[in-house]
Scaffold this active site. Structure first.
Site, PDB file in Angstrom:
ATOM      1  N   LYS A   1      34.286  58.194  34.368  1.00  0.00           N
ATOM      2  CA  LYS A   1      35.532  58.952  34.313  1.00  0.00           C
ATOM      3  C   LYS A   1      36.295  58.600  33.044  1.00  0.00           C
ATOM      4  CE  LYS A   1      34.743  60.818  38.270  1.00  0.00           C
ATOM      5  NZ  LYS A   1      34.322  62.232  38.321  1.00  0.00           N
TER       6      LYS A   1
ATOM      7  N   HIS B   1      26.290  69.483  41.001  1.00  0.00           N
ATOM      8  CA  HIS B   1      27.237  68.388  41.250  1.00  0.00           C
ATOM      9  C   HIS B   1      27.109  67.887  42.686  1.00  0.00           C
ATOM     10  CE1 HIS B   1      31.241  67.301  42.952  1.00  0.00           C
ATOM     11  NE2 HIS B   1      31.333  66.563  41.872  1.00  0.00           N
TER      12      HIS B   1
END
Ligand code: MG
Length: 388
Positions: free
Chosen positions: A183, A321
């Site tokens: 992230k 995903h």
């Protein structure tokens, strides 16, 4: 042959992790069971699914709209031409009966989750692992027995140090993974670059690391980050902004030479069609990450593949995903680029099942009939309770 019950339940994710935009402390997921009257080994066959991660439960629509339609349908109208199995396309059409065109995001997740459970059931009735069924129907019978996989890791958590990140990466490498996604966007550019460098000190080449900004940037910040990370030559730069911000994507595609990635927040194939028409995505490098249970399921994913192909993207550009068994079967059976993995992030939803060995950056496909949640003990305990 008929579907006798569709049962759902909300389950909390229970994690203290955050991406750039939100913590996951309140997040929930919906677990679904589609029960049939097909009896094997003395018990009815049941299809299971859940609605991926980082979203919220979607049970109300299943209870109030989708399940009642499917359960009220004439049983034969939900069967395929052989009459010996359910037809997921017919179940989808029935579940969406009396819904309007447009507003897809309102119902893509509940319908997608039910659809994936129907595919699990169909594969179980056919006595095949889902990847084999998909390969036979939609990939000329070709299965990739070992699927490239990467860890969705490198999250933010309070008090995290560079050493914490390095220790996490060591753990993934010793578990057999060779690529991770981390992230970014939750700290300043300079601080995030330090995190990138800490991770690269363990993962090695930039091709072993992707970054995910979780749609946290405006136009200028997206371009500023692109400039800052370009020297690392990373595997991809994911969701700097909302996938609807075509102007920013087009500017990034001009300014940033490395691969871009998006798709997990798209609702359907038509949305991808618009994006690929107007957002400047490049078929020779960029990556499409639509998540089946979040986007009308596997039935819609087949349309997604057609749309991608129309715009020149190969199946190797498709990285669904959501690190879970559902995506692993799709990647293996449809010849997709890779499958994500969350080995230890989301409690009972983490990882794959006990048949899936990870080695040298690849996952071995499970061979149980259907998706194989039955061999993922913590999760299956919750699924089994639904139909008890
Ligand atoms: Mg993402």
């Amino acid at each position: 042959m008929r579907i006798t019950r569709i049962v759902e339940r909300s389950v909390p994710l229970r994690t203290g992790l955050s991406n750039a935009r939100s913590d996951f402390s309140q997040m929930t997921t919906t677990v679904v069971a589609v029960v049939s009257d097909v009896i094997r080994e003395g018990k009815p066959l049941v299809g299971y699914a859940f609605n991926s991660f980082g979203r919220y439960a979607c049970g109300e629509q299943i209870r109030d709209r989708i399940a009642p339609r499917i359960l009220a349908a004439k049983p034969d109208s939900l069967l395929d031409a052989t009459g010996s199995n359910f037809d997921p396309l017919a179940v989808m059409a029935c579940g969406q009966h009396r819904e309007r065109r447009g507003g897809y995001a309102e119902r893509c997740i509940p319908m997608g989750t039910v659809d994936v459970a129907v595919w699990d059931l169909v594969a179980k009735i056919a006595e095949q692992p889902l990847h084999r069924l998909l390969a036979d129907r939609y990939n000329g019978g070709a299965v990739q027995a070992r699927v490239s996989t990467y860890v969705g890791g490198g999250w933010y958590f309070p008090g995290q140090t560079a050493d914490d990140l390095k220790a996490e990466m060591e753990r993934h490498r010793s578990a057999g993974y060779r690529m991770v996604k981390m992230k970014v966007g939750g700290l300043s550019v300079a601080e995030d670059c330090k995190r990138i460098e800490a991770i690269l000190s363990v993962m090695g080449d930039g091709a072993n690391l992707a970054v995910d900004a979780s749609c946290s940037f405006d136009h200028e910040a997206a371009l500023e980050y692109a400039k800052a990370i370009a020297p690392y030559r990373l595997r991809w730069y994911e969701e700097p902004c909302d996938s609807l911000e075509y102007r920013t994507w087009s500017a990034l595609a001009q300014a940033y030479g490395g691969p871009l990635a998006t798709g997990e927040n798209m609702a359907c194939a038509l949305e991808l069609d618009h994006f690929l028409t107007y957002a400047g995505f490049r078929a020779d490098r960029d990556i499409i990450q639509i998540d089946p249970p979040l986007a009308f399921g596997i039935t819609e994913y087949l349309k997604v593949l057609d749309v991608a192909q129309k715009h020149g993207f190969s199946r190797r550009s498709m990285y669904p995903h959501g690190g879970n068994l559902m995506c692993l079967h799709l990647a293996g059976g449809l010849g997709l680029g890779a499958c994500e993995s969350y080995p230890d992030t989301f409690g009972i939803f983490s990882g794959f099942n006990d048949e899936v060995a990870i080695a040298d950056g690849h996952a071995r496909l499970p061979e149980s009939p259907g998706i194989g949640f039955e061999r993922q003990p913590g999760l299956y305990a919750v699924m089994r309770e639904l139909v008890a």
